[in-house]
Design an enzyme around this catalytic site. Sequence first.
Site, mmCIF file in Angstrom:
data_model
loop_
_atom_site.group_PDB
_atom_site.id
_atom_site.type_symbol
_atom_site.label_atom_id
_atom_site.label_comp_id
_atom_site.label_asym_id
_atom_site.label_seq_id
_atom_site.Cartn_x
_atom_site.Cartn_y
_atom_site.Cartn_z
ATOM 1 N N GLY A 166 -3.421 -20.239 1.085
ATOM 2 C CA GLY A 166 -3.957 -21.320 1.369
ATOM 3 C C GLY A 166 -3.508 -22.406 0.205
ATOM 4 C CG ASP A 167 -3.282 -23.930 -3.721
ATOM 5 O OD1 ASP A 167 -2.222 -24.457 -4.179
ATOM 6 O OD2 ASP A 167 -4.568 -24.601 -3.834
#
Length: 466
Positions: free
Chosen positions: A250-251
């Site tokens: 997610g990053d």
Amino acid sequence: MTRSFTLVDVLLVLVFLSNAPWAARGNSCCKQTNSGEIRPHSVSITEFGAVGDGSTLNTKAFQNAIFYLNSFADKGGAKLFVPAGRWLTGSFDLISHLTLWLDKDAVILGSTNSYDWPVVDPLPSYGRGRELPGGRHRSLIYGRNLTDVIITGNNGIIDGQGDIWWNWFRNGSLNYTRPHLVELMNSTGVVISNLTFLNSPFWTIHPVYCSQVTIQNVTILAPLDSPNTDGIDPDSSDNVCIEDCYISTGDDLIAIKSGWDEYGIAYGRPSTNITIHRLIGETQRSAGIAIGSEMSGGVSQVYAENLQFSNSSTGILIKTSPGRGGYVRDIYISNVTLVDVDIAIRFIGHYGEHPDEFYDPKVLPSIGRITVKNVIGENIKFAGLLEGIEGDKFLDVCLSNITLHGTSDSPWNCSYIQGYSDLVYPETCEPLEAIITPEHYSDCYHLSSHLWSSRNQNRGAWLQSW
């Protein structure tokens, strides 16, 4: 609601990777590692009462086993074997001259009780927890001041069960910064290989103040909407080699850091000599490879080659801000394939928050000697959004042999940038229009006369290096 990755998801990813045309490993760029080294002493976690049923808490078993193995540290070291099973545990410490080995069907599960992740002091180069003032929860697998530590196996799994932490973060109920899955501090001779890491509460693998770190053949997975689940974040560390990894989180897939504002400046330990080869992945919220935004101790001598990013927000990202200080220089990124990426190359001069009110906004970062070459992209929205800082230009940005097929009528947007370009499509922005010539070799990091001999070759020939 975010759905965590499961064993079924892992198996599907592994099947996909094994059948992909680029799955064959190339020659290792990392110094020869000893992940298969035979330790003269070995025990199984079951010898210390551990139960692999997925519900019995085994923190004491891990702690007792490692305490016992510490007696062999000066006798050639030892191995802690984790057999098939689901081994629930809280945070535990590693020791020097230790191999933590996970069997093929072994799963280490992070406890979903925050009390099993003790609170420790903030890192001195950050001055506080990254998310909240004060301390931070300790990582699931933790070590400090270690030498010769290996975390490896036969593609076993370490699952942080981070969804409960993501929910606590979203609803604002945390009192301290979330934990990493693996963090090693002030350590030398670290090898992490042949494992799958799932659902980290925060950054997944975080070597900080470390030297001689090798991370090979790992898979890192977290839901694409999970908050701040970076893959690998070398932080104020040197001589780090990362290769043959698949990351979907997610990053940022990889983010190179070196401390935060006045605390990072005072600590003064840079990240340098970072090598990345054969990285594949996706991230819908951030970048395939990023530098910063916490870079106040400096980042230099980064060599990243043979990268493939798809279905992602950004391919290559450098992020900083007034008040950071420090520097980013001598960066070389080459042989990059991008598919369905919003922004191929992005520099952000005003990014992120500050640890407290004591930072000095007049302390500006120094950004320069950034080379990006041999990039191809399909379905790219923007070729480059390159934003420096007024009064603090990003200098000697060199782009070479780049072809990006995009959808925007304004593919480049540049401000407070100076540099050069050659064989770039679509045509780059005005601050980078100067053609790279031999007189610019000292400005363009890691470019040499081979550039000219390659100009008449097939533009895609470099793909043969995969």
